[in-house]
Design a protein around this motif. Structure first.
Motif, mmCIF file in Angstrom:
data_model
loop_
_atom_site.group_PDB
_atom_site.id
_atom_site.type_symbol
_atom_site.label_atom_id
_atom_site.label_comp_id
_atom_site.label_asym_id
_atom_site.label_seq_id
_atom_site.Cartn_x
_atom_site.Cartn_y
_atom_site.Cartn_z
ATOM 1 N N ASP A 1 0.851 -1.189 0.000
ATOM 2 C CA ASP A 1 0.000 0.000 0.000
ATOM 3 C C ASP A 1 0.891 1.244 0.000
ATOM 4 O O ASP A 1 1.232 1.799 1.049
ATOM 5 N N ALA A 2 1.272 1.679 -1.192
ATOM 6 C CA ALA A 2 2.203 2.800 -1.331
ATOM 7 C C ALA A 2 1.648 4.092 -0.749
ATOM 8 O O ALA A 2 2.379 4.873 -0.126
ATOM 9 N N ALA A 3 0.359 4.337 -0.951
ATOM 10 C CA ALA A 3 -0.248 5.569 -0.434
ATOM 11 C C ALA A 3 -0.183 5.612 1.089
ATOM 12 O O ALA A 3 0.103 6.651 1.687
ATOM 13 N N LEU A 4 -0.461 4.482 1.711
ATOM 14 C CA LEU A 4 -0.408 4.427 3.165
ATOM 15 C C LEU A 4 1.010 4.664 3.673
ATOM 16 O O LEU A 4 1.236 5.419 4.629
ATOM 17 N N LEU A 5 1.980 3.983 3.049
ATOM 18 C CA LEU A 5 3.362 4.164 3.474
ATOM 19 C C LEU A 5 3.812 5.615 3.332
ATOM 20 O O LEU A 5 4.485 6.163 4.210
ATOM 21 N N THR A 6 3.435 6.246 2.229
ATOM 22 C CA THR A 6 3.790 7.648 2.030
ATOM 23 C C THR A 6 3.219 8.513 3.140
ATOM 24 O O THR A 6 3.913 9.367 3.711
ATOM 25 N N LYS A 7 1.960 8.283 3.466
ATOM 26 C CA LYS A 7 1.309 9.034 4.532
ATOM 27 C C LYS A 7 1.977 8.764 5.871
ATOM 28 O O LYS A 7 2.210 9.693 6.664
ATOM 29 N N LEU A 8 2.286 7.509 6.139
ATOM 30 C CA LEU A 8 2.904 7.138 7.407
ATOM 31 C C LEU A 8 4.264 7.808 7.579
ATOM 32 O O LEU A 8 4.592 8.307 8.661
ATOM 33 N N PHE A 9 5.061 7.843 6.519
ATOM 34 C CA PHE A 9 6.366 8.486 6.594
ATOM 35 C C PHE A 9 6.261 10.005 6.722
ATOM 36 O O PHE A 9 7.214 10.664 7.134
ATOM 37 N N GLU A 10 5.084 10.538 6.374
ATOM 38 C CA GLU A 10 4.866 11.983 6.535
ATOM 39 C C GLU A 10 4.536 12.334 7.983
ATOM 40 O O GLU A 10 4.988 13.352 8.504
ATOM 41 N N ILE A 11 3.754 11.469 8.627
ATOM 42 C CA ILE A 11 3.317 11.793 9.989
ATOM 43 C C ILE A 11 4.310 11.338 11.046
ATOM 44 O O ILE A 11 4.304 11.851 12.169
ATOM 45 N N VAL A 12 5.160 10.358 10.699
ATOM 46 C CA VAL A 12 6.192 9.893 11.636
ATOM 47 C C VAL A 12 7.549 9.929 10.942
ATOM 48 O O VAL A 12 7.716 9.352 9.871
ATOM 49 N N HIS A 13 8.511 10.621 11.542
ATOM 50 C CA HIS A 13 9.860 10.676 10.986
ATOM 51 C C HIS A 13 10.678 9.526 11.569
ATOM 52 O O HIS A 13 11.352 9.690 12.591
ATOM 53 N N VAL B 1 9.278 -9.286 -3.199
ATOM 54 C CA VAL B 1 9.881 -8.427 -4.218
ATOM 55 C C VAL B 1 9.119 -7.107 -4.322
ATOM 56 O O VAL B 1 9.652 -6.036 -4.019
ATOM 57 N N ASN B 2 7.843 -7.188 -4.716
ATOM 58 C CA ASN B 2 7.049 -5.965 -4.845
ATOM 59 C C ASN B 2 6.950 -5.203 -3.528
ATOM 60 O O ASN B 2 7.076 -3.980 -3.481
ATOM 61 N N GLY B 3 6.715 -5.948 -2.454
ATOM 62 C CA GLY B 3 6.579 -5.310 -1.155
ATOM 63 C C GLY B 3 7.854 -4.608 -0.717
ATOM 64 O O GLY B 3 7.814 -3.511 -0.158
ATOM 65 N N PHE B 4 8.985 -5.241 -0.959
ATOM 66 C CA PHE B 4 10.265 -4.641 -0.582
ATOM 67 C C PHE B 4 10.515 -3.366 -1.376
ATOM 68 O O PHE B 4 10.952 -2.350 -0.832
ATOM 69 N N VAL B 5 10.217 -3.410 -2.676
ATOM 70 C CA VAL B 5 10.411 -2.230 -3.518
ATOM 71 C C VAL B 5 9.490 -1.097 -3.061
ATOM 72 O O VAL B 5 9.904 0.070 -2.992
ATOM 73 N N THR B 6 8.251 -1.423 -2.726
ATOM 74 C CA THR B 6 7.320 -0.402 -2.250
ATOM 75 C C THR B 6 7.844 0.279 -0.993
ATOM 76 O O THR B 6 7.782 1.502 -0.847
ATOM 77 N N LEU B 7 8.384 -0.528 -0.083
ATOM 78 C CA LEU B 7 8.941 0.034 1.142
ATOM 79 C C LEU B 7 10.166 0.899 0.854
ATOM 80 O O LEU B 7 10.321 1.996 1.417
ATOM 81 N N LEU B 8 11.044 0.424 -0.012
ATOM 82 C CA LEU B 8 12.242 1.193 -0.347
ATOM 83 C C LEU B 8 11.899 2.500 -1.052
ATOM 84 O O LEU B 8 12.558 3.534 -0.833
ATOM 85 N N GLU B 9 10.863 2.483 -1.878
ATOM 86 C CA GLU B 9 10.418 3.707 -2.545
ATOM 87 C C GLU B 9 9.966 4.737 -1.523
ATOM 88 O O GLU B 9 10.326 5.915 -1.586
ATOM 89 N N ALA B 10 9.171 4.294 -0.563
ATOM 90 C CA ALA B 10 8.695 5.210 0.479
ATOM 91 C C ALA B 10 9.858 5.724 1.311
ATOM 92 O O ALA B 10 9.909 6.903 1.688
ATOM 93 N N SER B 11 10.815 4.849 1.591
ATOM 94 C CA SER B 11 11.959 5.228 2.410
ATOM 95 C C SER B 11 12.876 6.219 1.702
ATOM 96 O O SER B 11 13.360 7.185 2.303
ATOM 97 N N LYS B 12 13.121 6.013 0.420
ATOM 98 C CA LYS B 12 14.045 6.909 -0.294
ATOM 99 C C LYS B 12 13.407 8.267 -0.545
ATOM 100 O O LYS B 12 14.105 9.272 -0.676
#
Length: 431
Positions: A154-166, A194-205
């Motif tokens: 869930d890329a949208a959720l991860l993006t939001k989560l990284f916005e509200i928590v540093h 594979v997909n899940g790891f990439v999604t997490l790395l995208e949000a992290s970078k």
């Protein structure tokens, strides 16, 4: 010089991980000559296309979800912020993916016990009994660790989560586990590992600041290697299972994101982790279940009666390695997806260095359970399993201070005590 590790804090519980480290042509003809029908058919086509996507079955490994469709409580952001708050400014703020999993639960509790802020993420899939995962969640709730129930994709959720928590760190343990299951549901491994790891790395970078990442690889990447013990310097290009291939892919993906975006990434190759609150698909777990039920257990052997052995590693030792990896992880060098400098990239074996034959495992369980097992010895099938695993942990010992201290009999004694306690109050069908 090795980074200073945080000292341990011990507490008593089943977990014992409170460690402080830090027909298409006809239709077309009709449509060409009837504009009004064209509009109608176009509408119907779009309607059924939308219906297909909304009602199609979940993609392998989890439901198709996004921030808009994931059913999160209205106050999830507040709960996440509160759970992420560390006790002091020097403590970490960690996102633990797969937090309701075996290793994830232990790591999350150990982090929380030592003062770090922790937020969990788990999709509670049904690869094995969800009741066990819910029970682990209860443990985390009691210790103030909030778990967001969502898919790692869930890329949208991860993006939001990284916005509200540093987050200062990410402990990425979410994955589709198991070697044999890949023969029945291969897509789930690509989805999660594979997909899940990439999604997490995208949000992290894309996060600012970027967190340091520690993630779970696997001893399975050594595949058909015959040289023992397995060392991080060994080649890992002969995977014996799809699971192993996805973990190997993860290591290459990690290298890419480290190189391009400056993410600090540490991979940990776990060797047969066992212990209380473990995974029911593991041999020691279902052997215990079947021995108690007086059911026959299958013991595999290789060609010419070759012994099958595993480097069994107790959960507490693995948690120590995970926390040490977090504590020695350097900061990522990127910002908002742009690399500013060379970043740390590491890989370590976390094993026990003492391979034990599976027949020995069974004999220890017989002793602890006081029940004689009904054994059936079979030739190992071609299902992705390998004959043996044996970790060389010299690098982890040198750079992480990793020193496993639990032998198999001691670890199994703790597991059996937990197992009898956990299932003792349940109905007989639960066994």
């Amino acid at each position: 010089m090795m980074t200073q590790l945080k000292p341990p804090i011990l507490s008593s519980s089943h977990l014992d991980t409170s460690i402080k480290f830090k027909t298409p042509s006809y239709a077309f003809y009709r449509l060409r000559f009837h504009p009004t029908r064209l509009t109608l058919w176009s509408f119907l086509f779009l309607f059924f296309l939308l219906l297909f996507f909304l009602c199609s079955p979940p993609s392998a490994g989890g439901k198709r979800r996004s921030l808009q469709t994931t059913r999160l409580p209205s106050n999830w952001e507040v709960k996440a912020r509160n759970s992420a708050r560390p006790q002091s400014k020097t403590d970490f703020t960690v996102l633990v993916t797969g937090a309701a999993g075996f290793v994830g639960t232990h790591v999350a509790i150990a982090l929380k016990n030592r003062g770090d802020g922790v937020v969990g993420l788990d999709n509670f899939n049904n690869y094995y009994e969800t009741g066990l995962k819910k029970a682990r969640k209860t443990l985390l709730d009691r210790r103030g660790v909030y778990i967001i129930e969502a898919d790692i994709n869930d890329a949208a959720l991860l993006t939001k989560l990284f916005e509200i928590v540093h987050f200062t760190h990410v402990m990425h343990l979410a994955a589709q586990a198991g070697v044999r299951y890949a023969m029945h549901n291969p897509a789930s491994y690509i989805h999660s590992n594979v997909n899940g790891f990439v999604t997490l790395l995208e949000a992290s970078k894309n996060a600012n600041p970027q967190p340091s990442i520690v993630w779970a690889s696997s001893s399975s990447v050594y595949g058909l290697n015959s040289k023992v013990p397995f060392s991080e310097k060994d080649t890992t290009d002969q995977p014996a299972s799809l699971y192993a291939a996805t973990k190997k892919a993860g290591e290459e993906i990690a290298h890419t994101y480290n190189h391009i975006y400056g993410l600090s990434i540490t991979g940990l190759r776990f060797f047969t982790v066992y212990g209380p609150w473990g995974r029911p698909d593991m041999a020691y777990y279902f052997f215990t279940k079947d021995i108690l039920r007086r059911k026959e257990i299958k013991i595999f052997e290789g060609a010419d009666h070759a012994t099958v052995a595993r480097d069994f590693t107790y959960i507490d030792d693995v948690v120590k390695g995970c926390l040490a990896a977090l504590d020695t992880a350097k900061k990522s060098t990127g910002s908002g997806g742009k690399k500013r400098g060379t970043a740390q990239l590491r890989i370590y074996n976390l094993g026990n260095t003492s391979p034990v034959p599976v027949v020995k495992l069974v004999s220890i369980l017989e002793k602890l359970l006081k029940v004689k097992a009904k054994k059936r010895v079979l030739q190992m099938p071609r299902n992705g399993d390998v004959l043996f695993t044996h970790a060389n942990i010299s690098l982890a010992r040198k750079e992480l201070g990793y020193k496993p201290s639990t032998d198999l009999e001691t670890g199994l004694k703790k597991f059996v005590k937990w197992y009898l306690s956990y299932y003792g109050g349940k109905k007989k069908s639960a066994w």
